[in-house]
Motif scaffolding. Structure first.
Motif, PDB file in Angstrom:
ATOM      1  N   ALA A 414      10.031  -3.488  13.992  1.00 43.15           N
ATOM      2  CA  ALA A 414       8.573  -3.838  13.556  1.00 43.15           C
ATOM      3  C   ALA A 414       7.495  -2.745  13.591  1.00 43.15           C
ATOM      4  CB  ALA A 414       8.291  -5.049  14.159  1.00 43.15           C
ATOM      5  N   GLU A 415       7.411  -2.001  14.695  1.00 43.26           N
ATOM      6  CA  GLU A 415       6.496  -0.959  15.063  1.00 43.26           C
ATOM      7  C   GLU A 415       6.674   0.252  13.798  1.00 43.26           C
ATOM      8  OE1 GLU A 415       5.572  -1.062  19.668  1.00 43.26           O
ATOM      9  OE2 GLU A 415       7.395  -0.390  19.052  1.00 43.26           O
ATOM     10  N   ILE A 416       7.926   0.421  13.737  1.00 45.61           N
ATOM     11  CA  ILE A 416       8.348   1.727  12.723  1.00 45.61           C
ATOM     12  C   ILE A 416       7.904   1.315  11.215  1.00 45.61           C
ATOM     13  CG2 ILE A 416      10.277   2.903  11.781  1.00 45.61           C
ATOM     14  CD1 ILE A 416      11.834   2.716  14.440  1.00 45.61           C
ATOM     15  N   GLY A 417       8.177  -0.160  10.736  1.00 48.56           N
ATOM     16  CA  GLY A 417       7.860  -0.689   9.618  1.00 48.56           C
ATOM     17  C   GLY A 417       6.275  -0.603   9.420  1.00 48.56           C
ATOM     18  N   GLU A 418       5.621  -1.041  10.179  1.00 48.21           N
ATOM     19  CA  GLU A 418       4.171  -1.253  10.312  1.00 48.21           C
ATOM     20  C   GLU A 418       3.480   0.219  10.090  1.00 48.21           C
ATOM     21  OE1 GLU A 418       3.140  -3.268  13.952  1.00 48.21           O
ATOM     22  OE2 GLU A 418       3.779  -5.074  12.920  1.00 48.21           O
ATOM     23  N   MET A 419       4.164   1.315  10.623  1.00 44.86           N
ATOM     24  CA  MET A 419       3.651   2.832  10.584  1.00 44.86           C
ATOM     25  C   MET A 419       3.722   3.342   9.087  1.00 44.86           C
ATOM     26  SD  MET A 419       4.617   4.763  14.067  1.00 44.86           S
ATOM     27  CE  MET A 419       3.462   6.021  13.798  1.00 44.86           C
ATOM     28  N   MET A 420       4.984   2.546   8.439  1.00 43.33           N
ATOM     29  CA  MET A 420       5.167   3.190   7.001  1.00 43.33           C
ATOM     30  C   MET A 420       4.391   2.290   6.020  1.00 43.33           C
ATOM     31  SD  MET A 420       9.206   3.643   7.498  1.00 43.33           S
ATOM     32  CE  MET A 420       9.545   4.413   5.638  1.00 43.33           C
ATOM     33  N   SER A 421       3.753   1.104   6.415  1.00 44.45           N
ATOM     34  CA  SER A 421       3.062   0.145   5.428  1.00 44.45           C
ATOM     35  C   SER A 421       1.565   0.371   5.466  1.00 44.45           C
ATOM     36  CB  SER A 421       3.189  -1.155   5.826  1.00 44.45           C
ATOM     37  OG  SER A 421       4.725  -1.454   6.024  1.00 44.45           O
ATOM     38  N   ARG A 422       1.165   0.295   4.320  1.00 42.86           N
ATOM     39  CA  ARG A 422      -0.212   0.679   4.043  1.00 42.86           C
ATOM     40  C   ARG A 422      -1.367  -0.814   4.364  1.00 42.86           C
ATOM     41  NH1 ARG A 422      -0.323   3.754  -1.801  1.00 42.86           N
ATOM     42  NH2 ARG A 422       0.997   5.595  -1.180  1.00 42.86           N
ATOM     43  N   GLU A 423      -2.463  -0.196   4.690  1.00 38.78           N
ATOM     44  CA  GLU A 423      -3.345  -1.493   5.127  1.00 38.78           C
ATOM     45  C   GLU A 423      -4.364  -1.591   3.952  1.00 38.78           C
ATOM     46  OE1 GLU A 423      -5.349  -0.996   8.785  1.00 38.78           O
ATOM     47  OE2 GLU A 423      -3.645  -0.902   9.863  1.00 38.78           O
ATOM     48  N   PHE A 424      -4.864  -2.895   3.612  1.00 42.05           N
ATOM     49  CA  PHE A 424      -5.737  -3.108   2.447  1.00 42.05           C
ATOM     50  C   PHE A 424      -7.085  -3.635   2.963  1.00 42.05           C
ATOM     51  CE2 PHE A 424      -1.615  -3.352   0.616  1.00 42.05           C
ATOM     52  CZ  PHE A 424      -1.783  -2.867  -0.605  1.00 42.05           C
ATOM     53  N   GLY A 425      -8.118  -3.007   2.758  1.00 41.33           N
ATOM     54  CA  GLY A 425      -9.459  -3.508   3.150  1.00 41.33           C
ATOM     55  C   GLY A 425     -10.344  -3.615   2.069  1.00 41.33           C
ATOM     56  N   GLY A 426     -10.684  -4.708   1.543  1.00 39.24           N
ATOM     57  CA  GLY A 426     -11.475  -4.958   0.520  1.00 39.24           C
ATOM     58  C   GLY A 426     -10.683  -4.496  -0.782  1.00 39.24           C
TER      59      GLY A 426
END
Length: 589
Positions: A414-426
């Protein structure tokens, strides 16, 4: 395979030896083919396919001429391509059963050209082959060879395929003599936005950016096969998959760009992926995840990380109940056409929030990861699927190194996948933690190169200005702080950092700076039926590209990525330590 990737530079030192051995085996196996006829399959941008025999003296001009006579297509403003390569006179490197693409030159490209269907008698005389031919080296696909023979026998007995009604692209269930579905076939020219898509998503020629800007129309089938080839020892349970030339009258051929005029059905040849159909009970979206084995989730996740799967959703995770084992199921991952992009995108991992993904890896899984060799993987794909582009192979190498380093540090799936995923803000999309590391690595290289230029030119003035007010000097001897990813600057899609002119630099020149932050807006996709794809695709945000680096720059880039990963791993560990304490290895599912 090596037990540990010591360093990209050290690994690169053995690439020449590895490549030489692989190429020697390939040349020895194909030397006889070069001395006699080789069969290739030439595909036009609109999907028409012609199988032809290459004589030893044939060149690109003679192939184009024969294609023009057989299919009545203009070839004067077109180039014969094979993956990244544009073929000129010499075709000696083309192996038996290879797919080639006749692509119009960029300045003459038009998405409104209708598909020219095979009409000449020449075509029928030259392509009298079996309904299905496996492309590439048949010896490497022994598991599926018998399956293909069963399908061919059924077709000759009049057992027709059945169209698959779901999905955005054209797909067909091929059956055996008993009428049972045994394989699913996806023609490359019926993909979403491809010329012969049967569901209205049309408007792109083969080779243009498709549903994802990093995956070209007509090239998802190669990736389906690549995922199977990379699934060593059937670790993630990917069904056997091959690339084929298949001929049948059931396939769709559109007459116009809108796809609203269907030609009279007749036998046509297409390039397609063929995957064994696995009987299953439902997919992962039809049930809860509590029955999914931890090992199965981990293994599929490991594959998804390696191949940077941008489309792992519940619908392409099949679930099969195991007989005699109450509540036990088997997971079968399918649909890998949107993996191995040409540049880093925002991946989608369905499993990222499943509790199984927060369980630590087992020792067997860690051993499997330690034994992965991204350089050998890349060379293998070059041998088996030489049409795959170099940028895709670089993404494979980068992601495999990232996986190996992350698991060595102790991160969970899960930590590895989260590091590869982008975050959306607004309305803004920020780079993932992996992309931020890659951006910093590229800036280090660029600024090291600039320091060399300053040293060489002395007091000479630059021909360009540098905005020093917004620059930030960072000492790499310091650990990256927890707010590093808020401070790091990101280029817009129109100002991607280019390092095409970078020269190798001295390792002791370890200083770098970052430019001012430039936010980028995220645009939404708007897809409509029976409309041109040119107005439907979003402008994809690409923060990190890997195709514009020379080999030396690429190796230096990997070194810098490795240096920056461990501080980033530390930040990720601190951010998720509470969750890791709640989900220990003793959890049962």
């Amino acid at each position: 395979m090596t037990t540990k990737l010591e360093s990209p530079v050290k690994t690169q030192m053995v690439v020449t030896l590895i490549s030489g051995l692989l190429n020697r085996d390939c040349h020895e196996s194909t030397r006889g083919n070069l001395a006699r006829r080789r069969r290739v399959f030439v595909q036009t941008e609109t999907g028409c396919v012609l199988g032809m025999e290459l004589e030893r003296g044939d060149n690109a001009h003679t192939v184009k001429r024969r294609l023009q006579l057989a299919l009545s297509v203009p070839t004067d403003q077109s180039s014969l391509t094979f993956g990244d390569r544009i073929l000129n006179n010499d075709l000696s490197a083309i192996r038996n059963h290879s797919p080639l693409l006749l692509a119009r030159n960029a300045m003459h490209r038009s998405s409104s050209t209708p598909c020219l269907s095979p009409t000449g008698k020449n075509l029928l005389q030259k392509d009298q082959s079996d309904p299905i031919e496996i492309l590439g080296c048949p010896n490497n696909f022994a598991r599926i060879d018998e399956l293909v023979k069963d399908i061919v026998a059924a077709i000759k007995k009049g057992v027709d395929p059945i169209p698959v009604h779901g999905g955005l692209g054209g797909a067909y269930y091929f059956r055996n003599i008993s009428g049972e579905s045994v394989a699913i076939v996806k023609p490359t020219d019926e993909e979403p936005f491809a010329p012969n898509n049967p569901k209205g998503f049309v408007g792109k020629a083969l080779g243009q950016p498709g549903l994802k800007s990093s995956v070209r129309v007509g090239e998802t089938g190669f990736r389906e096969v690549a995922a199977y080839l990379l699934d060593y020892d059937h670790f993630a349970n990917v069904p056997p998959t091959v690339l084929v030339k298949v001929a049948h009258q059931i396939f769709n051929v559109n007459c116009g760009v809108n796809g609203d005029k269907i030609q009279k059905k007749k036998r046509v040849s297409k390039i397609a992926s063929l995957q064994q159909f696995i009987l299953h009970d439902y997919d992962a979206g039809d049930c809860g995840t509590s029955s999914f084995p931890v090992a199965a989730v981990h293994r599929i996740g490991i594959l998804d990380i390696r191949i940077f799967n941008t489309d792992r959703h519940a619908g392409n995770l099949l679930v099969k109940k195991l007989d005699g084992e109450f509540g036990q199921v088997e997971l079968i991952p399918i649909d890998h056409g949107l993996c191995l992009p040409e540049h880093l995108e925002d991946p989608y991992f369905e499993w990222i929030h499943w509790p199984q993904a927060s369980i630590p890896f087992s020792e067997d899984e860690l051993e499997y990861i330690r034994n992965l060799d991204p350089i050998c993987d890349s060379e293998m794909l070059k041998m088996e699927l030489p049409m795959i582009r170099e940028a895709c192979l670089r993404v494979l190498v980068l992601c495999t190194i990232f996986l190996k380093e992350a698991t060595a540090f102790g991160l969970c799936l899960a930590e590895i996948g989260e590091m590869m995923s982008r975050e959306f803000g607004g309305r803004e999309e920020k780079p993932s933690e992996l992309e931020a590391v890659c951006l910093e690595a590229r800036r280090i290289i660029e600024d090291l190169n600039m320091s060399n230029v300053e040293a060489e030119e002395g007091n000479e003035e630059f021909l360009f200005d540098i905005d020093c007010e917004n620059a930030m000097i960072v000492d790499p001897s310091q650990v990256i702080s927890s707010d590093f990813f808020d401070q790091v600057s990101y280029p817009t899609r129109t100002s991607i950092v280019k390092v095409a002119d970078i020269r190798p630099v001295r390792p002791e020149e370890n200083w770098y700076k970052t430019a001012s932050k430039l936010p980028t807006s995220l645009k939404n996709i708007d897809v409509g039926v029976r409309r041109s794809a040119n107005d439907q695709l979003p402008t994809s945000i690409s923060f990190v590209k890997v195709a514009d680096m020379s080999e030396e720059q690429w190796i230096l880039f990997l070194e810098k990525v490795r240096e920056l990963l461990y501080p980033a791993f530390g930040n990720r560990r601190r951010a998720t330590i509470g969750q890791r304490q709640r989900l220990g290895s003793s959890c049962k599912f």
